[in-house]
Design a protein around this motif. Structure first.
Motif, PDB file in Angstrom:
ATOM      1  N   MET A   1     -19.595   0.647  -3.913  1.00 22.42           N
ATOM      2  CA  MET A   1     -20.471   0.373  -2.792  1.00 22.42           C
ATOM      3  C   MET A   1     -19.912   1.104  -1.578  1.00 22.42           C
ATOM      4  O   MET A   1     -18.734   1.028  -1.277  1.00 22.42           O
ATOM      5  CB  MET A   1     -20.531  -1.143  -2.511  1.00 22.42           C
ATOM      6  CG  MET A   1     -21.357  -1.450  -1.300  1.00 22.42           C
ATOM      7  SD  MET A   1     -21.466  -3.162  -0.726  1.00 22.42           S
ATOM      8  CE  MET A   1     -20.809  -4.176  -1.954  1.00 22.42           C
ATOM      9  N   TYR A   2     -20.761   1.839  -0.904  1.00 20.68           N
ATOM     10  CA  TYR A   2     -20.375   2.554   0.311  1.00 20.68           C
ATOM     11  C   TYR A   2     -21.176   1.999   1.482  1.00 20.68           C
ATOM     12  O   TYR A   2     -22.399   1.852   1.392  1.00 20.68           O
ATOM     13  CB  TYR A   2     -20.645   4.056   0.175  1.00 20.68           C
ATOM     14  CG  TYR A   2     -19.798   4.714  -0.873  1.00 20.68           C
ATOM     15  CD1 TYR A   2     -18.497   5.099  -0.573  1.00 20.68           C
ATOM     16  CD2 TYR A   2     -20.282   4.939  -2.153  1.00 20.68           C
ATOM     17  CE1 TYR A   2     -17.712   5.710  -1.534  1.00 20.68           C
ATOM     18  CE2 TYR A   2     -19.502   5.544  -3.119  1.00 20.68           C
ATOM     19  CZ  TYR A   2     -18.213   5.921  -2.802  1.00 20.68           C
ATOM     20  OH  TYR A   2     -17.427   6.513  -3.744  1.00 20.68           O
ATOM     21  N   GLN A   3     -20.473   1.678   2.566  1.00 21.94           N
ATOM     22  CA  GLN A   3     -21.125   1.180   3.775  1.00 21.94           C
ATOM     23  C   GLN A   3     -20.736   2.090   4.943  1.00 21.94           C
ATOM     24  O   GLN A   3     -19.552   2.362   5.144  1.00 21.94           O
ATOM     25  CB  GLN A   3     -20.693  -0.246   4.093  1.00 21.94           C
ATOM     26  CG  GLN A   3     -21.121  -1.262   3.064  1.00 21.94           C
ATOM     27  CD  GLN A   3     -20.600  -2.642   3.414  1.00 21.94           C
ATOM     28  OE1 GLN A   3     -19.487  -2.785   3.901  1.00 21.94           O
ATOM     29  NE2 GLN A   3     -21.414  -3.644   3.157  1.00 21.94           N
ATOM     30  N   TYR A   4     -21.731   2.530   5.687  1.00 20.24           N
ATOM     31  CA  TYR A   4     -21.509   3.358   6.871  1.00 20.24           C
ATOM     32  C   TYR A   4     -22.033   2.595   8.089  1.00 20.24           C
ATOM     33  O   TYR A   4     -23.201   2.209   8.124  1.00 20.24           O
ATOM     34  CB  TYR A   4     -22.234   4.702   6.743  1.00 20.24           C
ATOM     35  CG  TYR A   4     -21.687   5.565   5.641  1.00 20.24           C
ATOM     36  CD1 TYR A   4     -20.625   6.423   5.896  1.00 20.24           C
ATOM     37  CD2 TYR A   4     -22.215   5.533   4.360  1.00 20.24           C
ATOM     38  CE1 TYR A   4     -20.107   7.233   4.884  1.00 20.24           C
ATOM     39  CE2 TYR A   4     -21.706   6.332   3.350  1.00 20.24           C
ATOM     40  CZ  TYR A   4     -20.648   7.176   3.625  1.00 20.24           C
ATOM     41  OH  TYR A   4     -20.139   7.968   2.636  1.00 20.24           O
ATOM     42  N   THR A  29     -17.993   4.648  10.966  1.00 24.96           N
ATOM     43  CA  THR A  29     -16.914   3.987  10.234  1.00 24.96           C
ATOM     44  C   THR A  29     -17.387   3.801   8.796  1.00 24.96           C
ATOM     45  O   THR A  29     -18.490   3.305   8.560  1.00 24.96           O
ATOM     46  CB  THR A  29     -16.578   2.614  10.850  1.00 24.96           C
ATOM     47  OG1 THR A  29     -16.277   2.790  12.224  1.00 24.96           O
ATOM     48  CG2 THR A  29     -15.393   1.986  10.146  1.00 24.96           C
ATOM     49  N   LYS A  30     -16.556   4.208   7.851  1.00 20.10           N
ATOM     50  CA  LYS A  30     -16.931   4.134   6.440  1.00 20.10           C
ATOM     51  C   LYS A  30     -16.083   3.082   5.737  1.00 20.10           C
ATOM     52  O   LYS A  30     -14.857   3.033   5.914  1.00 20.10           O
ATOM     53  CB  LYS A  30     -16.711   5.491   5.785  1.00 20.10           C
ATOM     54  CG  LYS A  30     -16.936   5.497   4.297  1.00 20.10           C
ATOM     55  CD  LYS A  30     -16.534   6.842   3.707  1.00 20.10           C
ATOM     56  CE  LYS A  30     -16.423   6.735   2.217  1.00 20.10           C
ATOM     57  NZ  LYS A  30     -15.859   7.919   1.608  1.00 20.10           N
ATOM     58  N   HIS A  31     -16.734   2.238   4.986  1.00 26.68           N
ATOM     59  CA  HIS A  31     -16.041   1.268   4.136  1.00 26.68           C
ATOM     60  C   HIS A  31     -16.535   1.478   2.711  1.00 26.68           C
ATOM     61  O   HIS A  31     -17.731   1.653   2.481  1.00 26.68           O
ATOM     62  CB  HIS A  31     -16.348  -0.175   4.559  1.00 26.68           C
ATOM     63  CG  HIS A  31     -15.810  -0.535   5.890  1.00 26.68           C
ATOM     64  ND1 HIS A  31     -14.499  -0.889   6.081  1.00 26.68           N
ATOM     65  CD2 HIS A  31     -16.401  -0.583   7.113  1.00 26.68           C
ATOM     66  CE1 HIS A  31     -14.310  -1.151   7.370  1.00 26.68           C
ATOM     67  NE2 HIS A  31     -15.447  -0.965   8.017  1.00 26.68           N
ATOM     68  N   SER A  32     -15.626   1.440   1.768  1.00 26.75           N
ATOM     69  CA  SER A  32     -16.040   1.543   0.370  1.00 26.75           C
ATOM     70  C   SER A  32     -15.362   0.446  -0.431  1.00 26.75           C
ATOM     71  O   SER A  32     -14.262   0.002  -0.121  1.00 26.75           O
ATOM     72  CB  SER A  32     -15.692   2.919  -0.198  1.00 26.75           C
ATOM     73  OG  SER A  32     -14.303   3.133  -0.158  1.00 26.75           O
ATOM     74  N   LYS A  33     -16.062   0.003  -1.438  1.00 29.48           N
ATOM     75  CA  LYS A  33     -15.558  -1.072  -2.279  1.00 29.48           C
ATOM     76  C   LYS A  33     -15.920  -0.746  -3.720  1.00 29.48           C
ATOM     77  O   LYS A  33     -17.046  -0.338  -4.014  1.00 29.48           O
ATOM     78  CB  LYS A  33     -16.205  -2.395  -1.870  1.00 29.48           C
ATOM     79  CG  LYS A  33     -15.634  -3.590  -2.592  1.00 29.48           C
ATOM     80  CD  LYS A  33     -16.436  -4.878  -2.424  1.00 29.48           C
ATOM     81  CE  LYS A  33     -16.881  -5.197  -1.032  1.00 29.48           C
ATOM     82  NZ  LYS A  33     -17.563  -6.500  -0.952  1.00 29.48           N
ATOM     83  N   ILE A  34     -14.956  -0.905  -4.599  1.00 35.36           N
ATOM     84  CA  ILE A  34     -15.211  -0.679  -6.019  1.00 35.36           C
ATOM     85  C   ILE A  34     -15.679  -1.999  -6.618  1.00 35.36           C
ATOM     86  O   ILE A  34     -15.007  -3.025  -6.504  1.00 35.36           O
ATOM     87  CB  ILE A  34     -13.951  -0.177  -6.745  1.00 35.36           C
ATOM     88  CG1 ILE A  34     -13.535   1.164  -6.162  1.00 35.36           C
ATOM     89  CG2 ILE A  34     -14.198  -0.084  -8.242  1.00 35.36           C
ATOM     90  CD1 ILE A  34     -12.233   1.690  -6.703  1.00 35.36           C
ATOM     91  N   PRO A  45     -24.393  -2.442  -5.953  1.00 41.55           N
ATOM     92  CA  PRO A  45     -23.926  -1.068  -5.782  1.00 41.55           C
ATOM     93  C   PRO A  45     -24.939  -0.253  -4.988  1.00 41.55           C
ATOM     94  O   PRO A  45     -26.136  -0.495  -5.040  1.00 41.55           O
ATOM     95  CB  PRO A  45     -23.808  -0.555  -7.218  1.00 41.55           C
ATOM     96  CG  PRO A  45     -24.749  -1.385  -8.001  1.00 41.55           C
ATOM     97  CD  PRO A  45     -24.799  -2.719  -7.329  1.00 41.55           C
ATOM     98  N   ILE A  47     -25.468   2.765  -1.405  1.00 48.26           N
ATOM     99  CA  ILE A  47     -25.029   3.312  -0.123  1.00 48.26           C
ATOM    100  C   ILE A  47     -25.842   2.619   0.960  1.00 48.26           C
ATOM    101  O   ILE A  47     -27.075   2.595   0.904  1.00 48.26           O
ATOM    102  CB  ILE A  47     -25.246   4.840  -0.055  1.00 48.26           C
ATOM    103  CG1 ILE A  47     -24.442   5.528  -1.152  1.00 48.26           C
ATOM    104  CG2 ILE A  47     -24.849   5.367   1.308  1.00 48.26           C
ATOM    105  CD1 ILE A  47     -24.686   7.012  -1.241  1.00 48.26           C
TER     106      ILE A  47
END
Length: 109
Positions: A1-4, A29-34, A45, A47
């Motif tokens: 999962m990508y969050q901007y 700011t970018k946050h990513s989570k597997i 899942p 963007i």
């Protein structure tokens, strides 16, 4: 999962000739989570983009300073240098006198 997370700030810039440019500043700011299918973390899942528009505007205006302003700044810098140099000189002088007194007392004994 990508969050901007995108923050947008409206901005105006006016140069010396009076030409005004309307633009925007932004930060990301970018946050990513597997996301694993096993135990523990879960989620959707994909963007995701989150926009935040600022209610405040930043205004930059270019101005030319006078020669007297420049001269005052130079005098302030020179005065500061002389002040710091005087403090350091005084500290070295008094330290040398204290050390010399200790040496003289050691020789007298």
């Amino acid at each position: 999962m990508y969050q901007y997370f995108i923050k947008i700030v409206p901005t105006t810039y006016t140069d010396l000739k009076g030409i005004t440019v309307y633009t925007n500043q932004f930060s990301v700011t970018k946050h990513s989570k597997i996301i694993s299918s096993g135990m523990g973390e879960s989620g959707l899942p994909g963007i995701f983009f989150m926009y935040e528009l600022s209610p405040m505007m930043v205004k930059y205006t270019e101005k030319q300073r006078s020669f007297m302003h420049f001269l005052t700044g130079v005098c302030a810098i020179i005065g500061g240098v002389f002040t710091v140099a005087g403090l350091i000189d005084s500290m070295i002088y008094h330290s040398a006198r204290a050390i010399q007194k200790k040496i003289d007392l050691g020789k007298a004994s």
